[in-house]
Design a protein around this motif. Structure first.
Motif, short mmCIF file in Angstrom:
data_model
loop_
_atom_site.label_atom_id
_atom_site.label_comp_id
_atom_site.label_asym_id
_atom_site.label_seq_id
_atom_site.Cartn_x
_atom_site.Cartn_y
_atom_site.Cartn_z
N PRO A 315 53.53 -49.75 -35.90
CA PRO A 315 53.53 -48.30 -35.61
C PRO A 315 54.12 -47.48 -36.75
N PHE A 316 54.02 -47.96 -37.96
CA PHE A 316 54.47 -47.20 -39.13
C PHE A 316 53.75 -47.74 -40.35
N ARG A 317 53.73 -46.88 -41.40
CA ARG A 317 53.16 -47.31 -42.68
C ARG A 317 54.30 -47.82 -43.57
N THR A 318 55.33 -46.99 -43.65
CA THR A 318 56.58 -47.44 -44.28
C THR A 318 57.71 -47.01 -43.36
N LEU A 319 58.82 -47.71 -43.44
CA LEU A 319 59.95 -47.36 -42.57
C LEU A 319 61.24 -47.77 -43.27
N THR A 320 62.17 -46.81 -43.37
CA THR A 320 63.48 -47.11 -43.97
C THR A 320 64.52 -47.11 -42.88
N VAL A 321 65.24 -48.20 -42.76
CA VAL A 321 66.35 -48.27 -41.81
C VAL A 321 67.64 -48.11 -42.61
N GLY A 322 68.44 -47.12 -42.25
CA GLY A 322 69.65 -46.77 -42.99
C GLY A 322 69.64 -45.26 -43.14
N GLY A 323 70.22 -44.56 -42.15
CA GLY A 323 69.99 -43.12 -42.05
C GLY A 323 71.03 -42.24 -42.72
N SER A 324 71.99 -42.83 -43.44
CA SER A 324 72.99 -41.99 -44.13
C SER A 324 73.59 -42.79 -45.27
N LEU A 325 74.22 -42.07 -46.20
CA LEU A 325 74.88 -42.77 -47.32
C LEU A 325 76.00 -43.66 -46.79
N THR A 326 76.64 -43.22 -45.72
CA THR A 326 77.72 -44.04 -45.13
C THR A 326 77.15 -45.36 -44.60
N TYR A 327 76.00 -45.29 -43.95
CA TYR A 327 75.34 -46.53 -43.47
C TYR A 327 75.10 -47.47 -44.66
N LEU A 328 74.55 -46.91 -45.75
CA LEU A 328 74.22 -47.73 -46.92
C LEU A 328 75.48 -48.36 -47.51
N GLU A 329 76.54 -47.56 -47.61
CA GLU A 329 77.77 -48.06 -48.20
C GLU A 329 78.40 -49.14 -47.32
N ARG A 330 78.32 -48.94 -46.00
CA ARG A 330 78.89 -49.95 -45.09
C ARG A 330 78.11 -51.26 -45.19
N ALA A 331 76.80 -51.13 -45.37
CA ALA A 331 75.99 -52.35 -45.54
C ALA A 331 76.49 -53.12 -46.76
N TYR A 332 76.85 -52.36 -47.81
CA TYR A 332 77.35 -53.00 -49.03
C TYR A 332 78.74 -53.61 -48.81
N ASP A 333 79.57 -52.97 -47.97
CA ASP A 333 80.92 -53.49 -47.73
C ASP A 333 80.86 -54.97 -47.35
N ASP A 334 79.90 -55.33 -46.49
CA ASP A 334 79.79 -56.74 -46.10
C ASP A 334 79.57 -57.62 -47.32
N ARG A 343 74.44 -54.74 -40.55
CA ARG A 343 73.42 -53.69 -40.37
C ARG A 343 72.84 -53.41 -41.74
N PRO A 344 71.81 -54.19 -42.12
CA PRO A 344 71.29 -54.07 -43.49
C PRO A 344 70.45 -52.83 -43.71
N VAL A 345 70.26 -52.51 -44.98
CA VAL A 345 69.32 -51.47 -45.37
C VAL A 345 67.95 -52.15 -45.44
N ILE A 346 66.96 -51.56 -44.79
CA ILE A 346 65.64 -52.20 -44.74
C ILE A 346 64.58 -51.19 -45.20
N ALA A 347 63.78 -51.62 -46.15
CA ALA A 347 62.62 -50.80 -46.56
C ALA A 347 61.39 -51.63 -46.23
N ALA A 348 60.67 -51.22 -45.17
CA ALA A 348 59.55 -52.03 -44.66
C ALA A 348 58.23 -51.35 -44.95
N ASP A 349 57.24 -52.15 -45.32
CA ASP A 349 55.87 -51.65 -45.56
C ASP A 349 54.91 -52.43 -44.70
N ALA A 350 54.03 -51.74 -43.99
CA ALA A 350 53.00 -52.43 -43.21
C ALA A 350 51.85 -52.79 -44.15
#
Ligand code: FAD
Length: 477
Positions: A315-334, A343-350
């Motif tokens: 149900p998407f062509r592309t989809l980015t999971v990670g809705g804020s810079l804080t989300y992205l930075e927290r993903a990096y903290d791990d 909670r990874p950053v995901i860039a998905a392409d159908a």
């Protein structure tokens, strides 16, 4: 049968180098360790210099911009779609922040101007800052002039932006979390850094090369498949090079894993610099200081590829999971502490019958090791997170396949599992890529050249390093 040149590796850069040499009349043998070609489309910029050198237009090269290039899942439901069309993107941003919608066109124009500076730099040999030669000083002067010609604002922007974090840059311009996240995700591609890390603004700019204004995701291209099919060079697959031989300080050829010896006066390596100079080159030919510098090249692979096979269109062509810079930075903290992002950053392409996702951060060697259970857990996390953004998606997934950085290290021989053969940090670009003093592709061993993306201009500039390496080899022979 004798050869004028051996190229190690049939990646895009190795093949680009091989064909440039072949077009100059050299008899070239390409040795690739993998048994089969992997002609999957790849995102990146094929520079016009590569197009022209190899006449790729006539060979059926396709360049497919992604539409939308980012579709960021919003916390309260819905998505922010950013596309190739500027007015449509402005309208999408307007719904979330009229202020940011007003800023978007001028931000995009300024970033495009700066990316065009990189595009110039990336099609020429890396600047030699130690030179006293008149020709090179003149070239450096001309490069400076090209920047100045873009205007005073562009010069200031470039000098300010380079050391900045993407977060600092984006906070100056925008207020909308989702918009900043779309750009922030582009700034951390294949980097072991979060968007608050210094130099990530440069990485955003690097991944803007080859894109039109307002687009921060490079187009998809079939350049690997085109180069695989191009006549003029011999490609031997399933041929793993185990040693580069040297006599009297000059490369004399290679030895394959099966013991076969192949002689050639010129060896270009598309393998990464550490593999080439530390693992493949006969020991004893390099200065210990240089070996130390090469061993210290940062190649911390942090990106996994998840291929999710689906039984109906996503149900998407592309989809980015990670809705804020804080989300992205927290993903990096791990990742900082050796863990896979919860909670990874995901860039998905159908794509046809599947969804291919880049997942960050997945350390090369996570604490506890990389196991089948860890692979399965990551597949489930990616599926679940995409399902949260696109409800119903999980029910369509029939199989999840994970390629972690460790898998890339094993199949492609990539040091640290880093797809670009070395991180694109400020201390590893231009005249410092792969290490200071070796950015012109030549090595201290005569006739041995580095041609992979671990050298200038780096990953995501498809064929750029191969072209420049071949030219350096031709000039030296
Ligand atoms: C998840 C993922 C996503 C990626 N996304 C992108 C992207 O969007 N854009 C992009 O530009 N790149 C991307 N890459 C990286 C891409 O696959 C290339 O690795 C990269 O572009 C560098 O190209 P290259 O030609 O320099 O090197 P490579 O493609 O790595 O080619 C080097 C070749 O050398 C061969 N080799 C190594 N050692 C030996 C040996 N001893 N003997 C014989 N052969 C050897 C390897 O098998 C390989 O085929 C991605 C990679 C992964 C895994």
């Amino acid at each position: 049968m004798s050869h004028d040149a051996i190229v190690i590796g049939a990646g895009i850069n190795g093949l680009a180098a091989a064909h440039v040499l072949a077009r100059k009349g050299r008899k070239v043998l390409v040795l690739e360790q993998r048994a089969a070609a992997d002609a999957a489309p790849m995102a990146g910029w094929v520079p016009p210099a590569v197009f022209r050198a190899l006449h790729l237009k006539r060979r059926g090269l396709t360049v497919e911009p992604l539409e939308p290039w980012a579709s960021v899942a919003l916390d309260g439901g819905g998505r922010l779609d950013l596309g190739q069309d500027m007015p449509a993107s402005v309208a999408a941003i307007q719904r979330l922040s009229p202020t940011d919608a007003g800023q978007w066109p001028s931000f995009c124009a300024r970033m495009r101007r700066l990316a065009s500076v990189l595009e110039d730099l990336y099609q020429e040999p890396a600047p030699d800052v130690e030179t006293t030669a008149f020709g090179e000083l003149f070239r450096l002067g001309m490069l400076g002039l090209k920047v100045r010609r873009r205007g005073r604002q562009a010069t200031i922007d470039l000098l300010r932006l380079l050391p900045m974090s993407a977060a600092e840059l984006l906070d100056e311009w925008f207020e909308c979390d989702a918009l900043k996240a779309a750009l922030g995700a582009a700034s951390i591609r294949h980097l072991c850094q979060g968007p608050r890390g210094g130099g990530t603004a440069f990485s955003l700019l690097h991944h803007h090369t080859g894109c039109r204004a307002g687009v921060f995701r490079q187009p998809r291209t079939n350049v690997q498949a085109v180069l695989d099919q191009l006549p003029g060079v011999e490609i031997r697959r399933g041929a793993r090079v185990s040693r580069i031989t040297v006599r009297g300080g000059r490369a004399t050829g290679v030895v394959l894993q099966n013991g076969d010896e192949i002689a050639a006066p010129l060896v270009l390596s598309g393998a990464d610099p550490r593999t080439t100079l530390v693992d493949l080159l006969e020991p004893g030919w390099l200065d210990p200081e240089l070996v130390r510098a090469v061993r210290n090249i940062k190649s911390r692979g942090v990106t996994a590829r998840a291929t999710l096979f689906v039984d109906r269109p996503a149900p998407f062509r592309t989809l980015t999971v990670g809705g804020s810079l804080t989300y992205l930075e927290r993903a990096y903290d791990d990742a900082k502490y050796g863990r896979v992002s919860a909670r990874p950053v995901i860039a998905a392409d159908a794509q046809d019958g599947r969804v291919v996702a880049e997942v960050q951060y997945v350390p090369h060697a996570p604490a506890g090791g990389w196991t089948d259970a860890a692979r399965q857990a990551l597949g489930e996390t990616v599926t679940r997170r995409l399902d949260e953004a696109a409800p119903g998606f999980a029910a369509t997934v029939t199989e999840a396949r994970i390629e972690a950085p460790g898998d890339l290290a094993a199949t492609l021989g990539l040091s640290g599992g880093h797809a670009y053969h070395g991180e694109l940090t400020l201390d590893q670009i231009l005249f410092m890529r792969p290490v200071a003093g070796m950015s012109r592709h030549a090595t201290p061993v005569g006739g041995l050249f580095l041609a992979g993306s671990g050298t200038h201009p780096g990953g995501a500039v498809l064929g750029g390093a191969g072209l420049l390496a071949a030219r350096a080899a031709l000039a030296a022979s």
